[in-house]
Design an enzyme around this catalytic site. Structure first.
Site, PDB file in Angstrom:
ATOM      1  N   GLY A 100       7.027   4.292   4.408  1.00 31.16           N
ATOM      2  CA  GLY A 100       7.405   5.487   5.160  1.00 31.16           C
ATOM      3  C   GLY A 100       8.752   5.287   5.807  1.00 31.16           C
ATOM      4  O   GLY A 100       9.464   4.307   5.537  1.00 31.16           O
ATOM      5  N   GLY A 101       9.112   6.233   6.671  1.00 30.98           N
ATOM      6  CA  GLY A 101      10.415   6.175   7.310  1.00 30.98           C
ATOM      7  C   GLY A 101      10.588   5.013   8.265  1.00 30.98           C
ATOM      8  O   GLY A 101      11.712   4.631   8.585  1.00 30.98           O
ATOM      9  N   LEU A 155       0.814  -1.215   0.000  1.00 28.74           N
ATOM     10  CA  LEU A 155       0.000   0.000   0.000  1.00 28.74           C
ATOM     11  C   LEU A 155       0.846   1.263   0.000  1.00 28.74           C
ATOM     12  O   LEU A 155       0.441   2.293  -0.535  1.00 28.74           O
ATOM     13  CB  LEU A 155      -0.920   0.014   1.230  1.00 28.74           C
ATOM     14  CG  LEU A 155      -1.994  -1.071   1.301  1.00 28.74           C
ATOM     15  CD1 LEU A 155      -2.691  -1.023   2.659  1.00 28.74           C
ATOM     16  CD2 LEU A 155      -3.006  -0.895   0.175  1.00 28.74           C
ATOM     17  N   GLY A 156       2.005   1.214   0.611  1.00 26.06           N
ATOM     18  CA  GLY A 156       2.858   2.397   0.693  1.00 26.06           C
ATOM     19  C   GLY A 156       4.048   2.141   1.583  1.00 26.06           C
ATOM     20  O   GLY A 156       4.255   1.030   2.087  1.00 26.06           O
ATOM     21  N   ASP A 161       4.038  14.185  14.951  1.00 25.64           N
ATOM     22  CA  ASP A 161       4.265  13.955  13.521  1.00 25.64           C
ATOM     23  C   ASP A 161       2.947  14.055  12.746  1.00 25.64           C
ATOM     24  O   ASP A 161       2.639  13.210  11.915  1.00 25.64           O
ATOM     25  CB  ASP A 161       4.914  12.587  13.293  1.00 25.64           C
ATOM     26  CG  ASP A 161       5.623  12.500  11.947  1.00 25.64           C
ATOM     27  OD1 ASP A 161       5.928  13.562  11.365  1.00 25.64           O
ATOM     28  OD2 ASP A 161       5.885  11.383  11.478  1.00 25.64           O
ATOM     29  N   LYS A 202       1.600  -2.947   8.863  1.00 25.90           N
ATOM     30  CA  LYS A 202       2.821  -2.139   8.813  1.00 25.90           C
ATOM     31  C   LYS A 202       4.002  -2.981   9.283  1.00 25.90           C
ATOM     32  O   LYS A 202       4.034  -3.458  10.425  1.00 25.90           O
ATOM     33  CB  LYS A 202       2.654  -0.910   9.713  1.00 25.90           C
ATOM     34  CG  LYS A 202       3.824   0.052   9.723  1.00 25.90           C
ATOM     35  CD  LYS A 202       3.473   1.223  10.617  1.00 25.90           C
ATOM     36  CE  LYS A 202       4.586   2.235  10.682  1.00 25.90           C
ATOM     37  NZ  LYS A 202       4.227   3.370  11.577  1.00 25.90           N
ATOM     38  N   GLY A 241       8.859   1.931   7.871  1.00 23.92           N
ATOM     39  CA  GLY A 241       8.557   0.624   7.307  1.00 23.92           C
ATOM     40  C   GLY A 241       7.558   0.687   6.169  1.00 23.92           C
ATOM     41  O   GLY A 241       7.080   1.754   5.785  1.00 23.92           O
TER      42      GLY A 241
END
Length: 321
Positions: A64-65, A61-62, A176, A83, A67
């Site tokens: 990030g920093g 799906l995507g 964040d 995740k 994982g």
């Protein structure tokens, strides 16, 4: 023979011990935390379960920093987002933060943690699947969201942050908040996600001590970098990025209701980017402004940090009327 026995024993130990003292301490910290959670901890799954749920990580799906995120299904058929964390930093702090923070919450605007896996170096978090992904993919497409929908999303995010700051038994600071971390369900109801940098503190303590900056460049508040701008507190979540010398790109304003919504959102945004955190509104006040009357709102002062080019322009703030 002695050497052979030594290596055989080393290989038979838990996977985490093979990664040295840091990994061993990391493993012990997380296991101790999970034991302390007791029945409050989310459901624990094995890594083989995770591979079955994701069909061996077939649908990404995507990323990030911290994982990559994969789509999967629980054994009851429910769709989930899984995740997979990369190598842990700070004695497993981000893994502990996610579980500790989200397991304390129950709010319509906070992402739901359904389970986790902690098996050797494999660390994963299982969340309810959000069919519309993150707000980031919509915000830059002109006309993709109606102003009323965007307004409801903003109100939902504000309510979620208000809950984290005041509604929990302990105060949770996110540190964040950004477009990527606002997920949208099938009805475009926003869910605050990614609590890897979160910090839990008692409600009575409004000032937070941190050893280093945390957050995403472009979104981090100034006081996190230097005490000259104020102290780190829940006001550090009340901040939005300001792009210099860019057009606002306000399209699709077709009636008076849209104009009022846009004016409210701009005024709130300008208050939230005040350099001094004491001058920013609390999230309770943000919700009150967004849901209240426009006529009583005051235009905030211009933040004193601005580019030389922008200071040459008219200092008045132009808001659609």
């Amino acid at each position: 023979m002695v050497l052979a026995v030594f290596f055989l024993r080393k290989l038979s130990r838990p996977h985490s011990v093979l990664f040295g003292n840091k990994k061993s301490k990391d493993y012990q910290n997380i296991e101790a935390f999970l034991r302390n959670c007791g029945s409050l901890a989310p459901k624990r799954y094995s890594f083989s379960d995770i591979k079955k749920m994701t069909h061996s990580f077939k649908h990404k799906l995507g990323q990030g920093g911290y994982g990559d995120v994969y789509k999967g299904k629980l054994f009851d058929g429910s769709c989930v987002a899984i995740k997979v964390l990369i190598e842990s930093k700070g004695d497993g702090e981000e893994f502990i933060n996610e579980i500790a923070s989200i397991s304390r919450t129950s709010h319509v605007n906070i992402v739901t943690l359904l389970g986790f896996c902690f098996e050797g170096k494999n660390r994963t978090l299982i969340f309810k699947f959000m069919s519309n992904g993150s707000l980031e993919k919509f915000i830059h497409e002109k006309g993709s969201l109606k102003w009323e929908t965007l307004y409801q999303i903003i109100v939902g995010v504000a309510r979620g942050l208000e809950y984290l700051h005041r509604g929990c038994n302990t105060q949770i600071l996110h540190f964040d908040i950004k477009l990527h971390n606002i997920l949208l369900d099938e009805d475009f109801c926003p869910k605050i996600s990614d609590f890897g940098l979160a910090k839990i503190c008692p409600k009575k303590e409004s000032i937070v001590s941190m050893t280093g900056a945390r957050g995403t460049v472009g979104y981090i508040t100034l006081e996190v970098f230097s005490k000259n701008f104020g102290v780190i507190s829940h006001k550090s979540d009340v901040y939005r990025r300001l792009e210099e010398d860019e057009e606002l790109g306000l399209h699709g304003i077709s009636h008076e209701e849209d104009k009022e919504i846009v004016r409210k959102m701009i005024i709130v945004s300008l208050w939230c980017i005040q350099t001094n955190p004491s001058e920013r509104p609390t999230m309770s006040r943000v919700v009150e402004i967004l849901e209240g009357s426009l006529h009583s709102l005051q235009i905030p002062p211009k933040p004193f940090l601005s580019s030389p080019r922008s200071t040459l322009r008219d200092s008045s703030i132009s808001i659609p009327s």
